[in-house]
Write a protein that holds these residues in place. Structure first.
Motif, PDB file in Angstrom:
ATOM      1  N   TYR A 265     -53.960  -3.731  20.473  1.00  0.00           N
ATOM      2  CA  TYR A 265     -52.681  -3.106  20.808  1.00  0.00           C
ATOM      3  C   TYR A 265     -51.962  -2.666  19.531  1.00  0.00           C
ATOM      4  CZ  TYR A 265     -51.765  -7.928  19.549  1.00  0.00           C
ATOM      5  OH  TYR A 265     -51.777  -9.132  18.890  1.00  0.00           O
ATOM      6  N   VAL A 266     -50.796  -2.013  19.730  1.00  0.00           N
ATOM      7  CA  VAL A 266     -49.870  -1.685  18.639  1.00  0.00           C
ATOM      8  C   VAL A 266     -48.493  -2.197  19.056  1.00  0.00           C
ATOM      9  CG1 VAL A 266     -48.849   0.131  17.227  1.00  0.00           C
ATOM     10  CG2 VAL A 266     -51.201   0.386  18.055  1.00  0.00           C
ATOM     11  N   LYS A 267     -47.931  -3.140  18.286  1.00  0.00           N
ATOM     12  CA  LYS A 267     -46.653  -3.744  18.648  1.00  0.00           C
ATOM     13  C   LYS A 267     -45.714  -3.827  17.438  1.00  0.00           C
ATOM     14  CE  LYS A 267     -48.502  -6.702  22.350  1.00  0.00           C
ATOM     15  NZ  LYS A 267     -48.655  -8.094  22.855  1.00  0.00           N
ATOM     16  N   ASN A 268     -44.454  -3.491  17.690  1.00  0.00           N
ATOM     17  CA  ASN A 268     -43.381  -3.685  16.704  1.00  0.00           C
ATOM     18  C   ASN A 268     -43.689  -3.045  15.355  1.00  0.00           C
ATOM     19  OD1 ASN A 268     -42.032  -5.293  18.658  1.00  0.00           O
ATOM     20  ND2 ASN A 268     -43.214  -7.081  18.030  1.00  0.00           N
ATOM     21  N   CYS A 269     -44.213  -1.832  15.412  1.00  0.00           N
ATOM     22  CA  CYS A 269     -44.487  -1.068  14.197  1.00  0.00           C
ATOM     23  C   CYS A 269     -43.475   0.078  14.074  1.00  0.00           C
ATOM     24  CB  CYS A 269     -45.905  -0.520  14.222  1.00  0.00           C
ATOM     25  SG  CYS A 269     -47.178  -1.816  14.183  1.00  0.00           S
ATOM     26  N   ALA A 270     -43.262   0.587  12.862  1.00  0.00           N
ATOM     27  CA  ALA A 270     -42.244   1.616  12.672  1.00  0.00           C
ATOM     28  C   ALA A 270     -42.623   2.599  11.570  1.00  0.00           C
ATOM     29  CB  ALA A 270     -40.901   0.973  12.339  1.00  0.00           C
ATOM     30  N   VAL A 271     -42.201   3.854  11.785  1.00  0.00           N
ATOM     31  CA  VAL A 271     -42.318   4.908  10.772  1.00  0.00           C
ATOM     32  C   VAL A 271     -40.919   5.451  10.552  1.00  0.00           C
ATOM     33  CG1 VAL A 271     -43.331   7.141  10.173  1.00  0.00           C
ATOM     34  CG2 VAL A 271     -44.647   5.499  11.553  1.00  0.00           C
ATOM     35  N   THR A 272     -40.390   5.354   9.330  1.00  0.00           N
ATOM     36  CA  THR A 272     -39.031   5.814   9.055  1.00  0.00           C
ATOM     37  C   THR A 272     -38.982   6.679   7.797  1.00  0.00           C
ATOM     38  OG1 THR A 272     -38.501   3.827   7.751  1.00  0.00           O
ATOM     39  CG2 THR A 272     -38.034   3.742  10.100  1.00  0.00           C
ATOM     40  N   ASP A 273     -38.000   7.607   7.791  1.00  0.00           N
ATOM     41  CA  ASP A 273     -37.684   8.415   6.602  1.00  0.00           C
ATOM     42  C   ASP A 273     -38.930   9.074   6.019  1.00  0.00           C
ATOM     43  OD1 ASP A 273     -35.017   7.463   6.815  1.00  0.00           O
ATOM     44  OD2 ASP A 273     -35.561   5.659   5.700  1.00  0.00           O
ATOM     45  N   SER A 274     -39.711   9.714   6.874  1.00  0.00           N
ATOM     46  CA  SER A 274     -40.996  10.273   6.433  1.00  0.00           C
ATOM     47  C   SER A 274     -41.212  11.690   6.979  1.00  0.00           C
ATOM     48  CB  SER A 274     -42.137   9.354   6.865  1.00  0.00           C
ATOM     49  OG  SER A 274     -42.024   8.086   6.233  1.00  0.00           O
ATOM     50  N   LYS A 275     -42.215  12.378   6.438  1.00  0.00           N
ATOM     51  CA  LYS A 275     -42.519  13.748   6.851  1.00  0.00           C
ATOM     52  C   LYS A 275     -44.000  13.910   7.161  1.00  0.00           C
ATOM     53  CE  LYS A 275     -38.763  16.047   4.341  1.00  0.00           C
ATOM     54  NZ  LYS A 275     -38.399  17.110   3.372  1.00  0.00           N
ATOM     55  N   ILE A 276     -44.267  14.695   8.208  1.00  0.00           N
ATOM     56  CA  ILE A 276     -45.634  14.998   8.634  1.00  0.00           C
ATOM     57  C   ILE A 276     -45.766  16.512   8.686  1.00  0.00           C
ATOM     58  CG2 ILE A 276     -47.315  14.785  10.514  1.00  0.00           C
ATOM     59  CD1 ILE A 276     -45.754  12.213  11.348  1.00  0.00           C
ATOM     60  N   THR A 277     -46.717  17.072   7.944  1.00  0.00           N
ATOM     61  CA  THR A 277     -46.897  18.524   7.898  1.00  0.00           C
ATOM     62  C   THR A 277     -48.355  18.848   8.209  1.00  0.00           C
ATOM     63  OG1 THR A 277     -45.182  18.702   6.192  1.00  0.00           O
ATOM     64  CG2 THR A 277     -46.631  20.600   6.495  1.00  0.00           C
ATOM     65  N   VAL A 278     -48.576  19.652   9.265  1.00  0.00           N
ATOM     66  CA  VAL A 278     -49.944  19.939   9.706  1.00  0.00           C
ATOM     67  C   VAL A 278     -50.099  21.431   9.983  1.00  0.00           C
ATOM     68  CG1 VAL A 278     -51.771  19.363  11.354  1.00  0.00           C
ATOM     69  CG2 VAL A 278     -50.014  17.663  10.799  1.00  0.00           C
ATOM     70  N   SER A 279     -51.206  21.975   9.499  1.00  0.00           N
ATOM     71  CA  SER A 279     -51.534  23.381   9.753  1.00  0.00           C
ATOM     72  C   SER A 279     -53.039  23.518   9.889  1.00  0.00           C
ATOM     73  CB  SER A 279     -51.022  24.267   8.607  1.00  0.00           C
ATOM     74  OG  SER A 279     -51.653  23.898   7.384  1.00  0.00           O
ATOM     75  N   GLY A 280     -53.499  24.746  10.160  1.00  0.00           N
ATOM     76  CA  GLY A 280     -54.934  25.006  10.243  1.00  0.00           C
ATOM     77  C   GLY A 280     -55.442  24.987  11.664  1.00  0.00           C
ATOM     78  N   LYS A 281     -56.712  24.623  11.807  1.00  0.00           N
ATOM     79  CA  LYS A 281     -57.384  24.617  13.103  1.00  0.00           C
ATOM     80  C   LYS A 281     -57.595  23.177  13.543  1.00  0.00           C
ATOM     81  CE  LYS A 281     -61.347  26.713  15.466  1.00  0.00           C
ATOM     82  NZ  LYS A 281     -62.629  27.459  15.282  1.00  0.00           N
ATOM     83  N   GLY A 282     -56.746  22.706  14.472  1.00  0.00           N
ATOM     84  CA  GLY A 282     -56.849  21.327  14.891  1.00  0.00           C
ATOM     85  C   GLY A 282     -55.881  21.012  16.006  1.00  0.00           C
ATOM     86  N   SER A 283     -55.674  19.710  16.284  1.00  0.00           N
ATOM     87  CA  SER A 283     -54.845  19.305  17.416  1.00  0.00           C
ATOM     88  C   SER A 283     -54.460  17.838  17.308  1.00  0.00           C
ATOM     89  CB  SER A 283     -55.595  19.542  18.731  1.00  0.00           C
ATOM     90  OG  SER A 283     -56.839  18.844  18.730  1.00  0.00           O
ATOM     91  N   TYR A 284     -53.510  17.412  18.152  1.00  0.00           N
ATOM     92  CA  TYR A 284     -53.055  16.036  18.318  1.00  0.00           C
ATOM     93  C   TYR A 284     -52.335  15.490  17.082  1.00  0.00           C
ATOM     94  CZ  TYR A 284     -55.673  15.899  22.670  1.00  0.00           C
ATOM     95  OH  TYR A 284     -56.142  16.155  23.929  1.00  0.00           O
ATOM     96  N   VAL A 285     -51.003  15.600  17.136  1.00  0.00           N
ATOM     97  CA  VAL A 285     -50.146  15.123  16.057  1.00  0.00           C
ATOM     98  C   VAL A 285     -48.985  14.342  16.668  1.00  0.00           C
ATOM     99  CG1 VAL A 285     -48.691  15.789  14.097  1.00  0.00           C
ATOM    100  CG2 VAL A 285     -50.724  17.148  14.662  1.00  0.00           C
ATOM    101  N   GLY A 286     -48.693  13.163  16.118  1.00  0.00           N
ATOM    102  CA  GLY A 286     -47.584  12.364  16.636  1.00  0.00           C
ATOM    103  C   GLY A 286     -46.851  11.628  15.541  1.00  0.00           C
ATOM    104  N   GLY A 287     -45.574  11.368  15.770  1.00  0.00           N
ATOM    105  CA  GLY A 287     -44.783  10.644  14.786  1.00  0.00           C
ATOM    106  C   GLY A 287     -45.315   9.252  14.529  1.00  0.00           C
ATOM    107  N   LEU A 288     -45.860   8.604  15.578  1.00  0.00           N
ATOM    108  CA  LEU A 288     -46.482   7.291  15.416  1.00  0.00           C
ATOM    109  C   LEU A 288     -47.987   7.431  15.258  1.00  0.00           C
ATOM    110  CD1 LEU A 288     -45.596   4.201  15.513  1.00  0.00           C
ATOM    111  CD2 LEU A 288     -46.707   4.197  17.748  1.00  0.00           C
TER     112      LEU A 288
END
Length: 427
Positions: A265-288
């Motif tokens: 499982y995934v429990k009580n995890c966090a992503v804060t104050d961050s950046k995600i940059t995606v380009s090109g040929k692909g799929s499936y992007v999430g903040g977590l």
């Protein structure tokens, strides 16, 4: 008399052999102290040993640190990806609250470390790494690249932290990169963190700021702060990949197959104050995470659990029409046409911004919390399980927070954004 002497001699010999055996066993189980870079390298002489750091270690004197162990695939294993135990680190490494700093690794031309790059290229079955801080690193490799661990297999990672006075840099050239771990299978990772780290993901993707591809993890109390991941997805000819996939703030993917969601499982995890940059040929992007889930044996089977997690003050920028994007999860893990499902319980996405160049984000399955969900569930505001059967599900119907805004290329806010962008029927 002769018989008595003979018996006494035999007894003395037996005691001598027993003492020798006990001494040998004690030597094997003794905890070895690590105080210098040379001591650290010498761990390679006994990868199953027990070690404790007794001092901070500065590796700035090494232009390319030799690493501890090797990830060698066991071709005889069922999946062909299990590590050969004798080459992996399978012992116990206790950082004892100390710091290893200024680690530099470039394994892009290192054939022995084509798979698995990091301070520990592979921590194998039964291995433990704990109570360690790694600081100020530059790590680059081809596949399964992690700042601390390349590949974690049936092991335990506890209280391990990656930090930097300025910035850490981790880069893969083909697939799978993460600040702490490149890839993980059937392992526990708890109370760990990544901060001040920049990840450059390879065209194949399957990368995240904290970790790359996670298969059957027990992931709890792990965090990402003040970090970035940049991915230009595309072809990887070496693996016959025509496009990349799975980019996330915590991990690229979390895949359970048909394993027990109570165990992994995934429990009580966090992503804060961050950046995600995606380009090109692909799929499936999430903040977590880019993609996640487990295969359902039957419609009422338990879904993979994502509980008590947070994505806060995160900006996600999507170019070239990348599809399946969510402030929390891109979508259900899908490989070979088999969709996988998940359950979101008591999570929050707060002050999350998604920038997209898609003319119609709905067609690209870009959602406030989830891009695409197949057979997945929320815990509802009333505490009951809520099956996700339509994209029109309202944010106030769930016990999770969806403070997410989607912006178009002209800077205007996308007015038709849904909590879940796309909900295909299960086949």
């Amino acid at each position: 008399m002769k018989k008595l002497l003979s018996l006494m001699t035999a007894l003395a010999l037996a005691l001598s052999l027993a003492a020798g055996g006990a001494a040998e066993a004690a030597e094997k189980t003794a905890v070895k102290e690590i105080a210098t870079a040379e001591d650290l390298i010498a761990v390679n002489n006994d990868l199953a040993g027990s070690y404790v750091l007794t001092a901070d270690i500065d590796l700035s004197g090494y232009e390319n640190f030799p690493m501890i162990g090797v990830y060698m695939m066991d071709e005889k294993s069922e999946e062909g990806e299990d590590p050969v135990a004798e080459y992996a680190f399978t012992g116990s490494f206790d950082g004892n609250g100390h710091t290893i700093s200024n680690l530099t690794i470039d394994a892009t031309e290192d054939g022995a470390h084509f798979f698995g790059v990091g301070l520990f290229p592979c921590v194998g079955e039964g291995g433990t790494v704990k109570n360690l801080t790694v600081k100020d690193i530059r790590v680059k490799g081809n596949m399964l690249v992690g700042g601390v661990i390349g590949y974690a297999f049936r092991c335990t990672i506890d209280n391990v932290h990656l930090t930097a006075a300025d910035r850490n840099n981790v880069e893969s050239t083909m697939v799978m990169a993460g600040g702490l771990i490149g890839g993980l299978t059937c392992s526990a990772c708890v109370n760990c963190s990544v901060e001040n780290t920049d990840i450059t993901a390879a065209p194949g993707g399957n990368s995240g700021i904290f970790g790359g591809g996670f298969s059957k993890p027990a992931l709890e109390n792990c965090t990402v702060r003040n970090s970035t991941i940049t991915a230009v997805l595309g072809e990887v000819p070496a693996f016959d990949m025509t496009e990349g996939a799975w980019i996330g703030g915590l991990s690229g993917c979390v895949n359970l197959d048909d394993y027990n969601p109570d165990e992994w499982y995934v429990k009580n995890c966090a992503v804060t104050d961050s950046k995600i940059t995606v380009s090109g040929k692909g799929s499936y992007v999430g903040g977590l995470t880019g993609a996640c889930g487990n295969v359902l044996a039957e419609p009422d089977a338990k879904r993979m659990q994502i509980c008590g997690c947070a994505v806060e003050n995160v900006e996600i920028s999507i170019m070239d029409g990348i599809p399946f994007v969510g402030g929390f999860v891109g979508g259900g893990f899908s490989e070979g046409g088999t969709p996988q499902s998940f359950l979101i319980d008591g999570c929050k996405a707060v002050n999350v911004k998604i920038n997209t160049d898609a003319e119609n984000p709905a067609e690209k399955a870009t959602g406030l919390l989830i891009g695409q969900a197949v057979g997945s569930q929320f815990i509802g505001a009333d505490g009951k399980i809520l099956d996700i059967t339509e994209s029109g599900i309202a944010a106030d119907c769930i016990n999770s927070t969806a403070d997410v805004k989607i912006y178009l290329a002209d800077g205007s806010e996308y007015a038709d954004a849904k909590t879940v962008a796309q909900v295909p029927e299960m086949k």
